[in-house]
Every structure is written in C-alpha cells, then in structure tokens.
Design a protein around this motif. Structure first.
Motif, PDB file in Angstrom:
ATOM      1  N   ARG A  11       0.854  -1.000   0.044  1.00  0.00           N
ATOM      2  CA  ARG A  11       0.333   0.003  -0.215  1.00  0.00           C
ATOM      3  C   ARG A  11       0.898   1.247  -0.152  1.00  0.00           C
ATOM      4  O   ARG A  11       1.425   1.125   0.102  1.00  0.00           O
ATOM      5  N   GLY A  12       1.036   1.779  -1.147  1.00  0.00           N
ATOM      6  CA  GLY A  12       2.326   2.662  -1.581  1.00  0.00           C
ATOM      7  C   GLY A  12       2.261   4.043   0.192  1.00  0.00           C
ATOM      8  O   GLY A  12       3.234   4.312   0.157  1.00  0.00           O
ATOM      9  N   LEU A  13       0.625   4.300  -0.344  1.00  0.00           N
ATOM     10  CA  LEU A  13       0.671   5.674   0.823  1.00  0.00           C
ATOM     11  C   LEU A  13       0.711   4.659   2.785  1.00  0.00           C
ATOM     12  O   LEU A  13       0.001   5.930   3.266  1.00  0.00           O
ATOM     13  N   ALA A  21      -3.609   8.024   8.488  1.00  0.00           N
ATOM     14  CA  ALA A  21      -2.241   9.214   8.550  1.00  0.00           C
ATOM     15  C   ALA A  21      -0.929   8.931   8.420  1.00  0.00           C
ATOM     16  O   ALA A  21       0.007   9.578   8.691  1.00  0.00           O
ATOM     17  N   GLY A  22      -0.409   7.320   7.801  1.00  0.00           N
ATOM     18  CA  GLY A  22       0.430   6.503   7.792  1.00  0.00           C
ATOM     19  C   GLY A  22       1.637   8.149   7.054  1.00  0.00           C
ATOM     20  O   GLY A  22       2.819   8.234   7.146  1.00  0.00           O
ATOM     21  N   TRP A  23       1.432   8.544   5.624  1.00  0.00           N
ATOM     22  CA  TRP A  23       1.822   8.924   4.820  1.00  0.00           C
ATOM     23  C   TRP A  23       2.174  10.904   5.305  1.00  0.00           C
ATOM     24  O   TRP A  23       3.150  10.844   4.589  1.00  0.00           O
ATOM     25  N   ARG A  24       1.520  10.754   6.313  1.00  0.00           N
ATOM     26  CA  ARG A  24       2.082  11.859   6.852  1.00  0.00           C
ATOM     27  C   ARG A  24       3.724  12.353   8.326  1.00  0.00           C
ATOM     28  O   ARG A  24       3.703  13.002   8.752  1.00  0.00           O
ATOM     29  N   PHE A  75      -9.382  11.103   3.453  1.00  0.00           N
ATOM     30  CA  PHE A  75      -9.336  10.982   5.164  1.00  0.00           C
ATOM     31  C   PHE A  75      -9.307   8.893   5.717  1.00  0.00           C
ATOM     32  O   PHE A  75      -9.368   9.021   6.573  1.00  0.00           O
ATOM     33  N   ARG A  76     -10.533   8.711   5.243  1.00  0.00           N
ATOM     34  CA  ARG A  76     -10.837   7.501   4.701  1.00  0.00           C
ATOM     35  C   ARG A  76      -9.787   6.064   4.372  1.00  0.00           C
ATOM     36  O   ARG A  76      -9.248   6.001   4.974  1.00  0.00           O
ATOM     37  N   ASP A  77      -8.969   6.417   3.615  1.00  0.00           N
ATOM     38  CA  ASP A  77      -8.225   5.346   3.099  1.00  0.00           C
ATOM     39  C   ASP A  77      -7.851   6.290   1.903  1.00  0.00           C
ATOM     40  O   ASP A  77      -7.739   6.157   0.530  1.00  0.00           O
ATOM     41  N   PRO A 131     -16.321  18.714   3.039  1.00  0.00           N
ATOM     42  CA  PRO A 131     -18.228  18.306   3.212  1.00  0.00           C
ATOM     43  C   PRO A 131     -17.640  16.671   3.276  1.00  0.00           C
ATOM     44  O   PRO A 131     -18.586  15.735   3.145  1.00  0.00           O
ATOM     45  N   ASP A 132     -16.373  16.550   3.098  1.00  0.00           N
ATOM     46  CA  ASP A 132     -15.870  15.118   3.153  1.00  0.00           C
ATOM     47  C   ASP A 132     -15.296  14.381   4.178  1.00  0.00           C
ATOM     48  O   ASP A 132     -15.220  13.055   4.343  1.00  0.00           O
ATOM     49  N   PHE A 133     -15.541  15.207   5.114  1.00  0.00           N
ATOM     50  CA  PHE A 133     -14.920  14.870   6.577  1.00  0.00           C
ATOM     51  C   PHE A 133     -15.935  13.658   7.443  1.00  0.00           C
ATOM     52  O   PHE A 133     -16.542  14.064   6.898  1.00  0.00           O
ATOM     53  N   PRO A 134     -14.749  12.609   7.952  1.00  0.00           N
ATOM     54  CA  PRO A 134     -15.970  11.639   8.296  1.00  0.00           C
ATOM     55  C   PRO A 134     -16.565  12.266   9.684  1.00  0.00           C
ATOM     56  O   PRO A 134     -15.971  12.782  10.265  1.00  0.00           O
TER      57      PRO A 134
END
Length: 463
Positions: A8-10, A15-18, A62-64, A302-305
């Motif tokens: 999984r590239g990111l 939050a891993g990519w951060r 945000f989700r994936d 608007p897409d924030f969980p």
C-alpha cells in the motif's frame, strides 16, 4: 509460517503518509515499489500482495488515502516479474468486471515471465462508483456474485490447461512443432461464463496460479473451501480464528480436498522499533496525525468523516464528554463511567501507547478519538513483542501465516523485515533462504495435474 507483504504505497494507516520520512507521493510509486519488492525478497518473504479498488473520490482522502490513486495490480506484478527473482507476486482481480479470456492470458503470461511466481486474488462485488466505471448499473454493483467468481475460477483453470506440458514437440527434422492432440478447447459454458478457448499462451509454470480469496461470510467461506489455495480472513481473537480455520478446512474436505487446505492467512499491522518505547512513540505520532474535528478548515470539508468529533466519541463511550480540548487528559472520574465499548477503547489505547489514565503519560481525548476513528488492529512493540504475537497465533493453530500491512513506507516495512523477520528466523518459524522457485513451492502447494488430461483419463476408465 507464511509471511506476505501487502503493498500500500501511502501506507496501511490513514495517517501514515504524514509521518516524517514516509512515502507520500503517488507519482513516485514506481520507485518505492521497487525498493519494497527488493526489501521483501531479501527478507525471503513468500509474496508481495496487491489489493484492488476500482473507483476514486475525495472522500477517500480521509478514510483510506492509499485508494485515491493506485497502480493496477496485474500491471504491478508484471512490472516486478523482471525486477525480482524469487518472491511470489499476487494480484487482485474483481471477477464482476474481468474479461475471462484476457485475464487467463495475462496471468498465464506473467506466470511464464516470472518463472512461476504469480498468484491471483479473486474478489467479488464493488461499490456503485466502480460499477459505473465499467458501464454497469450502479444499483447492482454492490452485491458480490460468488457464483460468477466460482465459474470464472473453474474456467481459468480449464484455459490455463489448454496446452499439456509436453504439447510442444519442436521436431525440426519432421517439421512438427506441436502434438495437436495435446491442445484442448475449453468449452466452459455457465450462467456467467461462455468461453471456448484454447488459450494462446503455454500452460503456466505452476500449472494453475494459486487462488486467493478473502472473506468470512458463509458464501465466501464456501468459495474458499472449494476453490481457494489461500483464504484471507480477519478475526479478532485467537479462539475465533482457530475455530474458523478448523471449520473451513473441514468444509474443504467435503469437497474432496486434502486435509489442511485451504491455508489461512490473516492481516497484521505491526508498528515495530528497536525498543517498546520507540514503537509506542511511532504509534503515538500516528494517532496525533489523524485529522480530527477540531474546528480547523480541513475538518470543514464536506467529505470529512462524521466519526471524528467529540460528539461521536461520547456516543462510543456512553458518556457526555462536553467540549474538552482534544489534548486534555481524560480524567479517571470520567473513564469510570465509560460503557463496555468505552472500556475496550481505553484498554486498546493503553496497550498500544503505554499511556495510562492520570499517569505520567496520560491518555488524552485525542488518543481515544483517533483510535476510534481509525480502528486499525495494530500490534505495537519491539521485535520480540511483535514476533510473540505472530508466534502465538501460528503455534496455537489459528492461522498458517500473515499478510503484513505496514502503516507507512518505507521505514516501517524495513523495520519489520530488519527486526521481526530475523527474530522469527531465530525461533525456527521462518525460512532463512528460499528452497523452491515458484509461489506454489513457497506455500507448500503441489503442482496440479492438467484438468483435461484427468477428465480424459476418467472417461477412459468408465468406457
């Protein structure tokens, strides 16, 4: 034990990519893919596994986030076939949208090009967006069609067996290249499949690519019991996994399969470092980096969980929490009133972070909310502690192995291969060198007979 790595590239944690130093640019996926494959092969892992998702949208940020933009799985294993030598390469294909003959050609070709290292993970169903991307009615795109998947797997095996292993006689003197009696039509016709064949690719090196299937529903279990070589399942406890594996393999016996099949593999998300404290610090940072509803502009998207607010956390723990600052420590007097679900959440945070309510390193509302928002079943600790977890599940008969999901690349994957794998090798639980050449060899699976030959033999016996 079986050890595979899910690419999984990111990262497998949202939050891993951060995380500092993490891979975060999909435009550079090719570079990190090569680095990951070479690291996995150096550690002697059984395979690299590529999942699939056939749509995208801003909600995935945000989700994936790994699903936002990802390289096609079949293309990925074709790319790696020439860059690696021993590690298995498993691609996921959604049978709801796959063209059967094309899929047979692609997979047989990659197995040939990789000298027998390809595998196929079969999934069914999709979200409405994926259906729309393939010209289907989105309202019908979410129901998994296991009958279709079953027919496709059977037809794939017939197509892969179009050529017998010794069909090519290549007799230059006589001018005879093939024995035409050893080239077979497929003639697979069913409710969902119609293909004649034969396939214009030689029989795969492995005969049949190993088939993987994931899921715990009754229909998914039936498909795995009948046709899969690897069953991917996620179960919360060792006891449940032991029971599931025993029942699945008993079900497979009823289909005439050998005892001990299919092999059962479960996902694991290890957060590992040289010491427990360092591993907990990595996990702590992952929790800190999960975007939460803190009034920031990002949280107004608007897409924030909806599950990332204190109000949502109040529902989970069964206690009105008011409007505390996210970084405030959770008081003991409040946690004593938590519901059973709240107590489980509290225990999970304490186990993975080493924090305690009103301790020197206190649990904050942020820790609880981030853990609720991203319910990753992480195993956090030193190499010995992570190896203990894998050892326990394996030796108790819960699973045959693990699909390793790294929270971010490449440091955490390299920590797993550099710290945990040597510990498993020291315990005699994992190989130190590859013994076979093919993915079937790695998994301990026999090469199957050609189904056309077996069928002709049975017809001859009954005549």
């Amino acid at each position: 034990m079986i050890l595979g790595a899910v690419f999984r590239g990111l990262g497998a944690h949202p939050a891993g990519w951060r995380h500092p130093g993490a891979h975060r640019d999909p435009l550079r996926d090719a570079a990190v893919l090569k680095r990951t494959a070479r690291t996995a092969e150096a550690a002697k892992l059984d395979y690299l596994f590529f999942g699939e998702w056939l749509a995208t949208g801003p909600d995935l940020e945000f989700r994936d986030p790994d699903l936002l933009a990802r390289i096609d799985p079949v293309s990925s294993i074709a790319f790696l076939a020439g860059l690696t030598k021993r590690i298995g390469l498993i691609a996921t294909v959604n049978t709801a949208f796959a063209d059967l003959y094309t899929l047979a050609r692609q997979t047989a070709s990659i197995d040939r090009l990789s000298e027998g290292r390809a595998g196929l993970n079969v999934v069914t169903g999709a979200d409405p967006r994926a259906a729309g991307n393939h010209g289907r009615d989105g309202r019908d795109g979410t129901e998994p069609n296991y009958d279709q998947a079953s027919e496709i797997v059977r037809a794939l095996r017939l197509l892969w067996d179009s050529w017998e292993d010794d069909a090519f006689v290549h007799d230059a003197r006589s001018g005879r290249l093939i024995d035409p009696g050893k080239l077979h039509r497929t003639d697979a016709v069913g409710e969902h499949v119609r293909v004649t064949g034969p396939l214009n690719v030689a029989r795969p090196v492995q005969g049949h690519l190993p088939i993987v299937h994931a899921g715990t529903s009754s229909r998914s279990r039936l498909l795995a019991a009948e046709l899969a070589d690897l069953s991917l399942v996620a179960l919360p406890t060792v006891e449940q996994a032991v029971l599931f594996r025993a029942e699945l393999q008993q079900q497979a016996l009823a289909f005439g399969r050998e005892r001990g099949h299919p092999l059962v593999v479960t996902p694991v998300l290890p957060v590992v470092a040289a010491t427990t404290a360092e591993a907990r610090a990595v996990y702590d940072e992952l929790l800190r980096l999960v975007p939460l509803d803190d009034g920031s502009p990002l949280a107004q998207s608007p897409d924030f969980p909806a599950n990332r607010s204190i109000r949502a956390l109040s529902t989970v723990v069964g206690v009105p929490l008011g409007t505390p600052d996210l970084d405030d420590a959770v008081p003991l007097r409040v946690t004593r009133r938590f519901s059973d679900g709240g107590q489980r959440l509290l225990e999970s945070v304490a186990t993975r972070t080493g924090r305690r309510v009103e301790g020197e390193r206190a649990i904050t509302y942020r820790h609880l909310l981030a853990s609720h928002a991203v319910p990753a079943t992480a195993v956090v600790g030193s190499a010995r502690e992570v190896a203990d977890h894998l050892d326990g599940w394996f030796t108790d008969g819960a699973v045959d192995g693990f699909n390793v999901l790294s929270p971010f690349l490449g440091a955490q994957f390299e920590a797993f291969t550099g710290l945990v794998v040597p510990e498993l090798q020291r315990r005699g639980l994992f190989r130190t060198e590859y013994e076979g050449r093919t993915l079937r060899d790695h998994l301990g699976l026999e090469r199957p007979q050609n189904v056309h030959v077996v069928e002709a033999r049975e017809v001859g016996r009954s005549a």
